[in-house]
Design an enzyme around this catalytic site. Structure first.
Site, mmCIF file in Angstrom:
data_model
loop_
_atom_site.group_PDB
_atom_site.id
_atom_site.type_symbol
_atom_site.label_atom_id
_atom_site.label_comp_id
_atom_site.label_asym_id
_atom_site.label_seq_id
_atom_site.Cartn_x
_atom_site.Cartn_y
_atom_site.Cartn_z
ATOM 1 N N HIS A 17 -2.987 -5.590 -1.093
ATOM 2 C CA HIS A 17 -1.883 -6.130 -0.303
ATOM 3 C C HIS A 17 -2.395 -7.066 0.786
ATOM 4 O O HIS A 17 -3.411 -6.811 1.413
ATOM 5 C CB HIS A 17 -1.080 -4.985 0.323
ATOM 6 C CG HIS A 17 -0.582 -4.010 -0.689
ATOM 7 N ND1 HIS A 17 -1.325 -2.926 -1.093
ATOM 8 C CD2 HIS A 17 0.564 -3.987 -1.409
ATOM 9 C CE1 HIS A 17 -0.654 -2.256 -2.017
ATOM 10 N NE2 HIS A 17 0.487 -2.882 -2.230
ATOM 11 N N ASP A 21 -5.542 -4.521 2.513
ATOM 12 C CA ASP A 21 -6.175 -3.429 1.783
ATOM 13 C C ASP A 21 -6.485 -3.901 0.369
ATOM 14 O O ASP A 21 -6.477 -5.098 0.090
ATOM 15 C CB ASP A 21 -5.316 -2.156 1.824
ATOM 16 C CG ASP A 21 -4.045 -2.238 0.976
ATOM 17 O OD1 ASP A 21 -3.844 -3.245 0.255
ATOM 18 O OD2 ASP A 21 -3.245 -1.277 1.039
ATOM 19 N N SER A 64 5.643 -2.526 -3.735
ATOM 20 C CA SER A 64 4.974 -2.353 -2.442
ATOM 21 C C SER A 64 4.860 -3.638 -1.636
ATOM 22 O O SER A 64 4.730 -3.594 -0.419
ATOM 23 C CB SER A 64 3.564 -1.763 -2.651
ATOM 24 O OG SER A 64 2.777 -2.621 -3.449
#
Length: 369
Positions: A336, A333, A43
């Protein structure tokens, strides 16, 4: 356990001026030879592949709506940040377009590169079912190589792949998964697991090498125990980080460098760059003001302790908080970083000092014939 699964999914895995400002002169010089950028990983590097997966996979829906993407794109792109991610900046420094997601519909030429990364991906196939794991990313790369040979011919394809730079961020999810399932694992089992991850990782790199890849840039595993989502699940930690994921990350990072030195000796022409993501990000978490941030512990977006979960409402439309200025935060978040941090990290990958990025910088890899 639901919140833990969310954390594993999300982590699949600023300078004093705005990232939209002009880049320094070092970024203005065009590499001597045009080289493509191929991106693999989780991610941290996914530019939107997961939004094209079948909805039954359970991957990626939270990042396909605002506030993800709000800072730069003004709409969600599938990137797990408020704006651009590290590969976007690396491409900009190299005078390339942002590598598009491999699964993005439409025609792909691949001559400037493409992005195979997938949120939730691990080196091992079973780390997070539904994500595009590392072996599957390799299979996509092989399909791309076949397409290039059909279109460009063997000679030009070999030249393109040999000149290209290959950028990776993978492994964090494997260790998150292991730590969550084996919270009290003995050191010997941790070492065995790290060895298994590295064996599978280097096998993929050897296959890329056999297809022509020579210039490898790797981001090592970050301080997994310090991400807001991890800390939010362990209230007893207080302001401290969770030690088990940190131990696994350190073991991996030491073994990664040793493995790459072995590849360098055994594979003619193999050149590599390892970025010390663990310490670069860790210093920003612990000393945010040193780098122009106000908060290195809590996320800009989310709910609960440290705003560690449910940014954008998560999967169930949960209420969440959103800061007014993401550039003041290290974390966007629960797992991240913000675009501002991504810009700083990309600067270090591109042309950072030897104690952070080496033995080659990515700038140097692009300049090599």
């Amino acid at each position: 356990m639901a919140s833990l699964a969310y954390c594993v999914l999300l982590l699949v895995t600023v300078l004093s001026f705005s990232p939209d400002s002009c880049f320094c002169a070092a970024h203005q010089s065009k590499p001597e030879h045009k080289a493509a950028l191929f991106v693999f990983g989780d991610s941290l590097f996914d530019s939107g592949n997961n939004q094209y997966l079948n909805s039954s996979s359970g991957m990626g829906p939270a990042t396909t709506k605002l506030p993800y993407g709000e800072t730069y794109f003004k709409h969600a792109t599938g990137r797990v940040s408020d704006g651009r991610i590290v590969p976007d900046f690396i491409a900009q420094f190299a005078k390339l377009p942002m590598p598009p997601p491999y699964l993005q519909p439409g025609a792909h030429h691949f001559t400037d590169g493409v992005n195979f990364a997938s949120a939730g991906a691990g080196v091992l196939p079973g780390t997070f079912p539904g994500a595009i794991d590392f072996p599957t990313q390799l299979s996509y790369f092989k399909a791309m190589e076949k397409s290039l040979r059909q279109r460009l011919g063997d000679k030009e394809t070999k030249k393109l792949l040999g000149r290209a730079v290959y950028l990776f961020s993978i492994g964090g999810n494997d260790y998150f998964s292991f730590a969550s399932k084996n919270p009290k694992a003995l050191q010997i089992y941790k070492r065995q697991y790290v060895a298994m991850v590295l064996r599978n990782l280097t096998n993929v790199l050897k296959e890329i090498y056999n297809l022509g890849g020579r210039k490898i840039a790797f981001q090592n595993v970050g301080p997994l125990g310090c991400v807001p989502a991890t800390k939010a699940m362990n209230p007893a930690l207080g302001s401290k980080c969770s030690e088990e994921p940190l131990t696994l990350a350190r073991l991996h990072n030491r073994a990664l460098f040793i493995a790459f030195k072995k590849l360098e000796k055994s594979l003619p022409g193999f050149k590599f760059s390892i970025f010390d993501y663990y310490n670069a990000l860790g210093d920003r978490i612990n000393n945010p003001s040193k780098y122009g941030f106000k908060d290195g512990k809590a996320a800009c977006c989310g709910s609960g302790a440290y705003r560690g979960s449910n940014c954008g409402g998560g999967r169930n439309g949960t209420a969440y908080e959103l800061c007014s200025n993401p550039s003041e935060y290290v974390w966007f978040d629960g797992a991240h970083t913000t675009e501002s941090v991504n810009h700083q990290l990309a600067e270090l990958i591109w042309n950072g000092p030897q104690n952070i990025t080496g033995p080659y910088t990515v700038k140097k890899l692009f300049e090599l014939a």
